[in-house]
Design a protein around this motif. Structure first.
Motif, PDB file in Angstrom:
ATOM      1  N   PHE A   1     -27.272 113.846  42.582  1.00 38.82           N
ATOM      2  CA  PHE A   1     -25.808 112.831  41.887  1.00 38.82           C
ATOM      3  C   PHE A   1     -25.724 111.640  41.059  1.00 38.82           C
ATOM      4  CE2 PHE A   1     -22.949 109.881  42.986  1.00 38.82           C
ATOM      5  CZ  PHE A   1     -21.355 110.787  42.500  1.00 38.82           C
ATOM      6  N   LEU A   2     -27.307 111.876  41.377  1.00 39.19           N
ATOM      7  CA  LEU A   2     -27.759 110.216  40.368  1.00 39.19           C
ATOM      8  C   LEU A   2     -27.178 110.375  39.121  1.00 39.19           C
ATOM      9  CD1 LEU A   2     -30.353 109.016  42.161  1.00 39.19           C
ATOM     10  CD2 LEU A   2     -27.920 107.656  41.892  1.00 39.19           C
ATOM     11  N   PRO A   3     -28.024 111.118  38.133  1.00 41.30           N
ATOM     12  CA  PRO A   3     -27.759 111.691  36.842  1.00 41.30           C
ATOM     13  C   PRO A   3     -26.085 111.250  35.888  1.00 41.30           C
ATOM     14  CG  PRO A   3     -29.744 112.825  37.732  1.00 41.30           C
ATOM     15  CD  PRO A   3     -29.225 112.533  38.564  1.00 41.30           C
ATOM     16  N   ALA A   4     -25.857 112.573  36.714  1.00 43.31           N
ATOM     17  CA  ALA A   4     -24.266 112.023  36.816  1.00 43.31           C
ATOM     18  C   ALA A   4     -23.155 111.553  36.088  1.00 43.31           C
ATOM     19  CB  ALA A   4     -23.813 113.484  36.996  1.00 43.31           C
ATOM     20  N   ALA A   5     -23.727 110.807  38.075  1.00 43.82           N
ATOM     21  CA  ALA A   5     -22.728 108.885  38.342  1.00 43.82           C
ATOM     22  C   ALA A   5     -24.021 108.070  37.061  1.00 43.82           C
ATOM     23  CB  ALA A   5     -23.332 108.694  39.494  1.00 43.82           C
ATOM     24  N   ARG A   6     -24.424 108.068  37.144  1.00 39.33           N
ATOM     25  CA  ARG A   6     -24.950 107.573  36.115  1.00 39.33           C
ATOM     26  C   ARG A   6     -23.930 107.194  34.523  1.00 39.33           C
ATOM     27  NH1 ARG A   6     -29.993 107.180  36.659  1.00 39.33           N
ATOM     28  NH2 ARG A   6     -29.862 105.874  38.549  1.00 39.33           N
ATOM     29  N   ALA A   7     -24.340 108.415  33.778  1.00 34.25           N
ATOM     30  CA  ALA A   7     -23.663 108.642  32.722  1.00 34.25           C
ATOM     31  C   ALA A   7     -21.900 108.716  33.264  1.00 34.25           C
ATOM     32  CB  ALA A   7     -24.356 110.350  32.707  1.00 34.25           C
ATOM     33  N   SER A   8     -21.708 108.941  33.914  1.00 29.02           N
ATOM     34  CA  SER A   8     -19.942 108.296  34.246  1.00 29.02           C
ATOM     35  C   SER A   8     -19.291 106.854  33.835  1.00 29.02           C
ATOM     36  CB  SER A   8     -19.670 109.331  35.382  1.00 29.02           C
ATOM     37  OG  SER A   8     -19.318 110.380  35.258  1.00 29.02           O
ATOM     38  N   LEU A   9     -21.160 106.491  34.317  1.00 31.07           N
ATOM     39  CA  LEU A   9     -20.268 105.110  34.381  1.00 31.07           C
ATOM     40  C   LEU A   9     -20.882 103.823  32.897  1.00 31.07           C
ATOM     41  CD1 LEU A   9     -22.427 103.228  37.225  1.00 31.07           C
ATOM     42  CD2 LEU A   9     -19.368 103.117  37.128  1.00 31.07           C
ATOM     43  N   GLU A  10     -22.460 105.211  32.498  1.00 28.11           N
ATOM     44  CA  GLU A  10     -22.164 104.115  30.977  1.00 28.11           C
ATOM     45  C   GLU A  10     -21.265 104.733  30.009  1.00 28.11           C
ATOM     46  OE1 GLU A  10     -25.947 106.254  29.913  1.00 28.11           O
ATOM     47  OE2 GLU A  10     -26.665 104.585  30.977  1.00 28.11           O
ATOM     48  N   ALA A  11     -20.295 106.432  30.304  1.00 29.76           N
ATOM     49  CA  ALA A  11     -19.323 107.204  29.174  1.00 29.76           C
ATOM     50  C   ALA A  11     -18.136 105.547  29.703  1.00 29.76           C
ATOM     51  CB  ALA A  11     -19.252 107.735  29.890  1.00 29.76           C
ATOM     52  N   ALA A  12     -17.633 105.219  31.139  1.00 27.47           N
ATOM     53  CA  ALA A  12     -16.361 104.287  31.445  1.00 27.47           C
ATOM     54  C   ALA A  12     -16.966 102.885  30.325  1.00 27.47           C
ATOM     55  CB  ALA A  12     -16.368 104.018  32.987  1.00 27.47           C
ATOM     56  N   GLU A  13     -17.874 102.366  30.692  1.00 29.52           N
ATOM     57  CA  GLU A  13     -18.412 100.959  29.824  1.00 29.52           C
ATOM     58  C   GLU A  13     -18.019 101.098  28.558  1.00 29.52           C
ATOM     59  OE1 GLU A  13     -22.395 100.296  31.359  1.00 29.52           O
ATOM     60  OE2 GLU A  13     -21.086  99.361  33.418  1.00 29.52           O
ATOM     61  N   ARG A  14     -18.462 102.361  27.671  1.00 33.48           N
ATOM     62  CA  ARG A  14     -19.259 102.722  26.438  1.00 33.48           C
ATOM     63  C   ARG A  14     -16.974 102.804  26.156  1.00 33.48           C
ATOM     64  NH1 ARG A  14     -21.050 104.190  22.079  1.00 33.48           N
ATOM     65  NH2 ARG A  14     -19.688 104.053  20.308  1.00 33.48           N
ATOM     66  N   ALA A  15     -15.964 103.687  26.691  1.00 33.94           N
ATOM     67  CA  ALA A  15     -14.322 104.192  26.672  1.00 33.94           C
ATOM     68  C   ALA A  15     -13.727 102.744  26.428  1.00 33.94           C
ATOM     69  CB  ALA A  15     -14.237 104.631  27.229  1.00 33.94           C
ATOM     70  N   ALA A  16     -14.675 101.438  27.641  1.00 35.04           N
ATOM     71  CA  ALA A  16     -13.952 100.230  27.451  1.00 35.04           C
ATOM     72  C   ALA A  16     -14.094  99.763  25.952  1.00 35.04           C
ATOM     73  CB  ALA A  16     -14.119  99.585  29.082  1.00 35.04           C
TER      74      ALA A  16
ATOM     75  N   ASP B   1     -15.586 100.633  23.321  1.00 36.57           N
ATOM     76  CA  ASP B   1     -14.225 100.894  21.411  1.00 36.57           C
ATOM     77  C   ASP B   1     -13.274 101.020  22.041  1.00 36.57           C
ATOM     78  OD1 ASP B   1     -17.396 102.765  21.524  1.00 36.57           O
ATOM     79  OD2 ASP B   1     -16.468 105.223  21.694  1.00 36.57           O
ATOM     80  N   ALA B   2     -12.318 101.144  23.242  1.00 34.72           N
ATOM     81  CA  ALA B   2     -11.014 100.226  23.436  1.00 34.72           C
ATOM     82  C   ALA B   2     -10.554  98.828  22.643  1.00 34.72           C
ATOM     83  CB  ALA B   2     -10.386 100.661  23.985  1.00 34.72           C
ATOM     84  N   ALA B   3     -11.641  97.694  22.950  1.00 29.27           N
ATOM     85  CA  ALA B   3     -11.660  96.594  22.778  1.00 29.27           C
ATOM     86  C   ALA B   3     -12.317  96.034  21.263  1.00 29.27           C
ATOM     87  CB  ALA B   3     -12.733  95.661  23.915  1.00 29.27           C
ATOM     88  N   ALA B   4     -13.323  96.848  20.702  1.00 30.14           N
ATOM     89  CA  ALA B   4     -13.472  96.941  19.533  1.00 30.14           C
ATOM     90  C   ALA B   4     -12.362  96.806  18.157  1.00 30.14           C
ATOM     91  CB  ALA B   4     -14.602  97.581  19.103  1.00 30.14           C
ATOM     92  N   THR B   5     -11.481  97.773  18.736  1.00 25.85           N
ATOM     93  CA  THR B   5     -10.244  97.826  17.640  1.00 25.85           C
ATOM     94  C   THR B   5      -9.684  96.623  17.640  1.00 25.85           C
ATOM     95  OG1 THR B   5      -8.617  98.992  19.609  1.00 25.85           O
ATOM     96  CG2 THR B   5     -10.660 100.878  18.631  1.00 25.85           C
ATOM     97  N   VAL B   6      -9.259  95.782  18.365  1.00 31.77           N
ATOM     98  CA  VAL B   6      -9.025  94.110  18.388  1.00 31.77           C
ATOM     99  C   VAL B   6      -9.413  93.412  18.671  1.00 31.77           C
ATOM    100  CG1 VAL B   6      -6.378  95.215  19.320  1.00 31.77           C
ATOM    101  CG2 VAL B   6      -8.492  94.308  20.794  1.00 31.77           C
ATOM    102  N   GLY B   7     -10.824  94.066  17.782  1.00 31.39           N
ATOM    103  CA  GLY B   7     -11.568  92.168  17.407  1.00 31.39           C
ATOM    104  C   GLY B   7     -12.814  92.366  18.519  1.00 31.39           C
ATOM    105  N   GLN B   8     -12.908  92.916  19.972  1.00 32.33           N
ATOM    106  CA  GLN B   8     -13.116  92.160  21.097  1.00 32.33           C
ATOM    107  C   GLN B   8     -14.621  93.035  21.527  1.00 32.33           C
ATOM    108  OE1 GLN B   8     -10.913  91.938  24.504  1.00 32.33           O
ATOM    109  NE2 GLN B   8      -8.957  90.901  23.542  1.00 32.33           N
ATOM    110  N   ILE B   9     -15.961  92.092  21.243  1.00 35.41           N
ATOM    111  CA  ILE B   9     -17.215  93.098  21.506  1.00 35.41           C
ATOM    112  C   ILE B   9     -17.998  92.689  23.176  1.00 35.41           C
ATOM    113  CG2 ILE B   9     -19.533  93.974  20.822  1.00 35.41           C
ATOM    114  CD1 ILE B   9     -17.501  94.530  18.410  1.00 35.41           C
TER     115      ILE B   9
END
Length: 319
Positions: free
Chosen positions: A64-79, A81-89
Protein backbone atom coordinates in the motif's frame (compact mmCIF):
# COMPACT_ATOMS: atom_id res chain seq x y z
CA UNK A 1 -10.14 7.10 1.74
CA UNK A 2 -8.84 10.49 2.85
CA UNK A 3 -5.43 12.14 2.42
CA UNK A 4 -5.07 12.51 6.18
CA UNK A 5 -5.45 8.76 6.57
CA UNK A 6 -2.62 8.27 4.10
CA UNK A 7 -0.44 10.67 6.09
CA UNK A 8 -1.12 8.72 9.26
CA UNK A 9 -0.23 5.40 7.59
CA UNK A 10 3.07 6.80 6.30
CA UNK A 11 3.89 8.22 9.74
CA UNK A 12 3.28 4.89 11.50
CA UNK A 13 5.27 3.06 8.82
CA UNK A 14 8.18 5.42 9.41
CA UNK A 15 8.08 5.50 13.21
CA UNK A 16 6.94 1.89 13.77
CA UNK A 17 5.09 3.31 16.75
CA UNK A 18 1.58 4.80 17.02
CA UNK A 19 2.48 7.22 19.80
CA UNK A 20 5.46 8.72 17.99
CA UNK A 21 3.51 8.82 14.73
CA UNK A 22 0.72 10.75 16.45
CA UNK A 23 3.25 13.22 17.86
CA UNK A 24 4.72 13.72 14.38
CA UNK A 25 1.25 14.39 12.95
CA UNK A 26 0.23 16.66 15.86
CA UNK A 27 -2.80 14.53 16.71
CA UNK A 28 -3.79 12.43 19.72
CA UNK A 29 -2.99 8.76 19.39
CA UNK A 30 -6.60 7.62 19.71
CA UNK A 31 -7.63 9.74 16.71
CA UNK A 32 -4.76 8.45 14.60
CA UNK A 33 -5.46 4.83 15.55
CA UNK A 34 -9.17 5.28 14.79
CA UNK A 35 -8.48 6.69 11.34
CA UNK A 36 -6.07 3.89 10.42
CA UNK A 37 -8.53 1.25 11.67
CA UNK A 38 -11.29 2.84 9.59
CA UNK A 39 -9.03 2.78 6.52
CA UNK A 40 -8.16 -0.89 7.11
CA UNK A 41 -11.87 -1.70 7.35
CA UNK A 42 -12.50 0.15 4.10
CA UNK A 43 -9.66 -1.71 2.35
CA UNK A 44 -10.60 -5.04 3.88
CA UNK A 45 -6.99 -5.83 4.83
CA UNK A 46 -4.79 -5.00 7.84
CA UNK A 47 -1.95 -2.60 7.07
CA UNK A 48 -0.09 -3.12 10.36
CA UNK A 49 0.58 -6.06 12.65
CA UNK A 50 0.28 -4.77 16.19
CA UNK A 51 1.54 -6.20 19.48
CA UNK A 52 2.01 -4.56 22.85
CA UNK A 53 5.67 -3.92 22.05
CA UNK A 54 6.00 -3.40 18.33
CA UNK A 55 4.27 -2.37 15.11
CA UNK A 56 5.20 -3.86 11.74
CA UNK A 57 3.86 -3.48 8.25
CA UNK A 58 1.91 -6.41 6.88
CA UNK A 59 2.47 -7.51 3.29
CA UNK A 60 -0.64 -5.53 2.38
CA UNK A 61 0.76 -2.50 4.18
CA UNK A 62 4.07 -2.72 2.34
CA UNK A 63 2.19 -2.96 -0.97
CA UNK A 64 0.00 0.00 0.00
CA UNK A 65 2.81 2.43 0.85
CA UNK A 66 4.25 3.34 -2.60
CA UNK A 67 0.88 4.34 -4.07
CA UNK A 68 -0.12 6.11 -0.86
CA UNK A 69 3.07 8.15 -0.92
CA UNK A 70 2.59 8.94 -4.61
CA UNK A 71 -1.01 10.01 -3.97
CA UNK A 72 0.07 12.46 -1.27
CA UNK A 73 2.82 13.85 -3.48
CA UNK A 74 0.35 14.25 -6.35
CA UNK A 75 -2.10 16.08 -4.09
CA UNK A 76 0.62 18.42 -2.85
CA UNK A 77 1.74 19.07 -6.41
CA UNK A 78 -1.82 19.79 -7.52
CA UNK A 79 -2.20 22.38 -4.78
CA UNK A 80 1.19 23.92 -5.61
CA UNK A 81 0.38 24.13 -9.33
CA UNK A 82 -2.97 25.77 -8.65
CA UNK A 83 -1.41 28.31 -6.29
CA UNK A 84 1.35 29.09 -8.80
CA UNK A 85 -1.20 30.35 -11.32
CA UNK A 86 -1.87 33.32 -9.03
CA UNK A 87 1.77 33.83 -8.07
CA UNK A 88 1.77 31.82 -4.82
CA UNK A 89 4.71 29.42 -4.53
CA UNK A 90 4.22 26.61 -2.03
CA UNK A 91 4.97 22.94 -1.52
CA UNK A 92 8.13 20.95 -0.70
CA UNK A 93 11.56 21.66 -2.17
CA UNK A 94 14.50 19.29 -1.66
CA UNK A 95 17.98 20.58 -2.44
CA UNK A 96 21.02 18.32 -2.64
CA UNK A 97 24.49 19.60 -1.83
CA UNK A 98 27.93 18.04 -2.00
CA UNK A 99 30.40 18.71 0.84
CA UNK A 100 32.41 21.20 -1.26
CA UNK A 101 30.03 23.78 -2.74
CA UNK A 102 31.98 26.89 -3.76
CA UNK A 103 30.14 28.39 -6.76
CA UNK A 104 26.91 29.24 -4.92
CA UNK A 105 26.30 30.77 -1.51
CA UNK A 106 23.64 28.24 -0.48
CA UNK A 107 22.67 29.87 2.88
CA UNK A 108 22.29 33.28 1.22
CA UNK A 109 20.20 31.80 -1.59
CA UNK A 110 17.99 29.96 0.90
CA UNK A 111 17.54 33.11 2.96
CA UNK A 112 16.47 35.15 -0.05
CA UNK A 113 14.18 32.39 -1.28
CA UNK A 114 12.53 31.80 2.09
CA UNK A 115 11.79 35.49 2.55
CA UNK A 116 10.19 35.59 -0.90
CA UNK A 117 8.33 32.26 -0.58
CA UNK A 118 7.73 31.42 3.11
CA UNK A 119 5.11 28.76 2.26
CA UNK A 120 7.73 26.50 0.66
CA UNK A 121 9.07 23.77 2.96
CA UNK A 122 12.76 23.27 2.26
CA UNK A 123 14.78 20.14 2.96
CA UNK A 124 18.54 19.85 2.46
CA UNK A 125 20.15 16.56 1.53
CA UNK A 126 23.89 15.99 1.72
CA UNK A 127 25.65 13.40 -0.38
CA UNK A 128 28.04 12.59 -3.17
CA UNK A 129 27.39 13.70 -6.73
CA UNK A 130 26.42 10.26 -8.05
CA UNK A 131 24.02 9.74 -5.16
CA UNK A 132 22.39 13.12 -5.75
CA UNK A 133 22.00 12.58 -9.51
CA UNK A 134 20.27 9.26 -8.77
CA UNK A 135 18.00 11.04 -6.29
CA UNK A 136 17.09 13.69 -8.87
CA UNK A 137 16.16 11.02 -11.41
CA UNK A 138 14.08 9.23 -8.75
CA UNK A 139 12.19 12.41 -7.90
CA UNK A 140 13.63 12.53 -4.38
CA UNK A 141 15.68 15.71 -4.96
CA UNK A 142 14.56 18.73 -6.98
CA UNK A 143 17.85 20.59 -7.46
CA UNK A 144 21.44 19.72 -6.57
CA UNK A 145 24.92 21.19 -6.72
CA UNK A 146 27.40 18.62 -8.00
CA UNK A 147 31.18 18.42 -8.27
CA UNK A 148 32.63 16.23 -11.01
CA UNK A 149 36.02 15.61 -12.62
CA UNK A 150 36.86 17.53 -15.78
CA UNK A 151 35.31 15.96 -18.92
CA UNK A 152 32.58 14.27 -16.85
CA UNK A 153 29.01 15.58 -17.03
CA UNK A 154 25.81 14.58 -15.21
CA UNK A 155 23.69 12.00 -17.01
CA UNK A 156 19.94 12.07 -17.65
CA UNK A 157 19.30 15.31 -15.78
CA UNK A 158 19.23 18.95 -16.84
CA UNK A 159 22.33 20.85 -15.82
CA UNK A 160 24.46 23.93 -16.29
CA UNK A 161 28.11 24.40 -15.53
CA UNK A 162 28.70 26.83 -12.69
CA UNK A 163 32.47 26.94 -12.31
CA UNK A 164 35.68 24.99 -12.77
CA UNK A 165 38.79 25.20 -10.67
CA UNK A 166 42.06 23.38 -10.13
CA UNK A 167 42.44 21.78 -6.73
CA UNK A 168 45.29 22.88 -4.48
CA UNK A 169 47.53 20.86 -2.21
CA UNK A 170 46.64 21.39 1.46
CA UNK A 171 49.56 20.86 3.82
CA UNK A 172 50.35 21.33 7.48
CA UNK A 173 52.24 24.57 8.07
CA UNK A 174 55.37 22.65 9.13
CA UNK A 175 55.26 20.21 6.21
CA UNK A 176 58.48 19.96 4.24
CA UNK A 177 56.74 21.23 1.07
CA UNK A 178 54.78 24.06 2.67
CA UNK A 179 57.29 26.68 1.57
CA UNK A 180 57.04 25.82 -2.11
CA UNK A 181 55.33 28.30 -4.45
CA UNK A 182 54.08 25.55 -6.76
CA UNK A 183 54.06 21.76 -6.79
CA UNK A 184 53.56 18.95 -9.26
CA UNK A 185 51.78 15.68 -8.58
CA UNK A 186 55.10 13.81 -8.55
CA UNK A 187 56.14 15.96 -5.56
CA UNK A 188 53.17 14.56 -3.62
CA UNK A 189 53.18 10.96 -4.82
CA UNK A 190 54.99 9.62 -1.75
CA UNK A 191 52.77 11.46 0.74
CA UNK A 192 49.96 9.98 2.82
CA UNK A 193 46.62 11.39 1.65
CA UNK A 194 43.26 12.15 3.20
CA UNK A 195 40.50 12.15 0.59
CA UNK A 196 36.87 11.36 -0.07
CA UNK A 197 35.85 7.67 -0.12
CA UNK A 198 36.87 5.54 -3.08
CA UNK A 199 34.20 5.40 -5.76
CA UNK A 200 32.86 8.91 -5.15
CA UNK A 201 33.20 11.67 -7.73
CA UNK A 202 35.01 13.82 -5.17
CA UNK A 203 37.72 11.17 -5.03
CA UNK A 204 37.66 10.36 -8.77
CA UNK A 205 39.05 13.72 -9.86
CA UNK A 206 42.28 13.21 -7.90
CA UNK A 207 42.56 9.50 -8.74
CA UNK A 208 42.29 10.28 -12.44
CA UNK A 209 44.94 12.99 -12.24
CA UNK A 210 47.42 10.62 -10.61
CA UNK A 211 46.57 7.88 -13.10
CA UNK A 212 47.11 10.29 -16.01
CA UNK A 213 50.52 11.20 -14.57
CA UNK A 214 51.28 7.47 -14.17
CA UNK A 215 51.79 7.92 -10.45
CA UNK A 216 50.58 5.92 -7.49
CA UNK A 217 49.55 7.41 -4.17
CA UNK A 218 48.40 6.12 -0.80
CA UNK A 219 45.04 7.28 0.57
CA UNK A 220 45.05 6.25 4.22
CA UNK A 221 42.18 8.38 5.50
CA UNK A 222 38.75 8.52 3.83
CA UNK A 223 35.91 10.82 4.85
CA UNK A 224 32.99 12.72 3.32
CA UNK A 225 33.65 15.54 5.80
CA UNK A 226 35.98 18.27 4.58
CA UNK A 227 36.32 19.49 8.16
CA UNK A 228 37.70 16.11 9.22
CA UNK A 229 40.05 15.99 6.23
CA UNK A 230 41.40 19.43 7.15
CA UNK A 231 41.83 18.41 10.78
CA UNK A 232 43.88 15.40 9.70
CA UNK A 233 46.07 17.70 7.63
CA UNK A 234 46.51 20.09 10.57
CA UNK A 235 47.73 17.20 12.70
CA UNK A 236 50.37 16.36 10.10
CA UNK A 237 48.79 12.98 9.43
CA UNK A 238 48.09 13.55 5.75
CA UNK A 239 47.99 15.96 2.84
CA UNK A 240 44.90 16.66 0.74
CA UNK A 241 43.75 18.05 -2.60
CA UNK A 242 40.77 20.38 -2.17
CA UNK A 243 39.10 23.39 -3.81
CA UNK A 244 40.97 26.51 -2.69
CA UNK A 245 37.81 28.15 -1.36
CA UNK A 246 37.49 25.35 1.19
CA UNK A 247 40.89 25.95 2.77
CA UNK A 248 40.33 28.30 5.71
CA UNK A 249 42.73 30.99 6.77
CA UNK A 250 44.57 29.12 9.50
CA UNK A 251 48.18 29.38 10.69
CA UNK A 252 48.34 25.58 10.79
CA UNK A 253 47.38 25.11 7.14
CA UNK A 254 49.04 26.04 3.85
CA UNK A 255 47.66 25.70 0.35
CA UNK A 256 50.00 25.35 -2.61
CA UNK A 257 48.96 25.35 -6.30
CA UNK A 258 49.58 22.11 -8.20
CA UNK A 259 50.40 22.79 -11.83
CA UNK A 260 49.18 19.41 -13.11
CA UNK A 261 46.62 18.86 -10.37
CA UNK A 262 43.02 17.73 -10.87
CA UNK A 263 40.34 20.09 -12.16
CA UNK A 264 36.91 20.01 -10.57
CA UNK A 265 33.76 21.23 -12.35
CA UNK A 266 30.77 22.35 -10.34
CA UNK A 267 27.31 21.89 -11.85
CA UNK A 268 23.76 22.85 -10.99
CA UNK A 269 21.42 19.97 -11.86
CA UNK A 270 17.67 19.53 -11.66
CA UNK A 271 14.90 17.22 -12.75
CA UNK A 272 14.23 17.00 -16.46
CA UNK A 273 10.63 15.93 -15.84
CA UNK A 274 7.95 18.52 -15.03
CA UNK A 275 9.71 20.48 -12.24
CA UNK A 276 7.54 21.82 -9.44
CA UNK A 277 6.84 25.56 -9.16
CA UNK A 278 9.06 25.76 -6.06
CA UNK A 279 11.98 24.27 -7.99
CA UNK A 280 11.55 26.72 -10.86
CA UNK A 281 11.31 29.61 -8.40
CA UNK A 282 14.50 28.52 -6.64
CA UNK A 283 16.37 28.35 -9.94
CA UNK A 284 15.22 31.91 -10.55
CA UNK A 285 16.46 32.95 -7.09
CA UNK A 286 19.86 31.38 -7.75
CA UNK A 287 20.21 33.27 -11.01
CA UNK A 288 19.30 36.53 -9.25
CA UNK A 289 21.91 35.89 -6.57
CA UNK A 290 24.63 35.17 -9.10
CA UNK A 291 23.69 38.21 -11.16
CA UNK A 292 23.86 40.40 -8.07
CA UNK A 293 27.32 39.01 -7.39
CA UNK A 294 28.29 40.25 -10.85
CA UNK A 295 29.16 36.86 -12.20
CA UNK A 296 29.45 36.81 -15.97
CA UNK A 297 26.48 34.59 -16.41
CA UNK A 298 23.78 33.70 -18.87
CA UNK A 299 20.20 33.34 -17.62
CA UNK A 300 19.18 29.97 -16.27
CA UNK A 301 16.32 28.72 -18.48
CA UNK A 302 13.24 28.87 -16.29
CA UNK A 303 10.60 27.07 -18.31
CA UNK A 304 10.59 23.45 -19.47
CA UNK A 305 10.03 24.45 -23.10
CA UNK A 306 13.29 26.44 -23.13
CA UNK A 307 15.49 23.95 -21.32
CA UNK A 308 18.33 22.51 -23.31
CA UNK A 309 19.47 18.95 -23.64
CA UNK A 310 22.47 17.67 -21.71
CA UNK A 311 24.67 18.08 -24.78
CA UNK A 312 23.68 21.75 -25.02
CA UNK A 313 24.31 22.60 -21.36
CA UNK A 314 25.27 26.22 -20.98
CA UNK A 315 28.02 27.76 -18.90
CA UNK A 316 27.22 30.32 -16.25
CA UNK A 317 30.78 31.10 -15.31
CA UNK A 318 34.30 29.78 -15.54
CA UNK A 319 36.98 30.32 -12.96
Amino acid sequence: MELQQLRYVLAVAEKRNFTRAAEQCFVVQSALSHQIKALEQELGVPLFARTSRRVELTDAGAAFLPAARASLEAAERAAADAAATVGQIRGPLTIGVIPTVTAIDIPAALGEFHRAHPAVSIALRNGGSDELVTAIRAGEVDIAVLGLPDATTPHRVRFIELARERLVAVLAADHRLSGRRRLRLRDLADETFADFPAGTQGRAQSDRAFDAAELRREVTFESMSTDLILDLVKQGLAVALLPPAFVPSNPNLVQVPVSDGPTRVEYLAWSDFDPAPAAVAFLDALHSQMASNRLKSQPIPMRPSSWESDAQARTLSRR
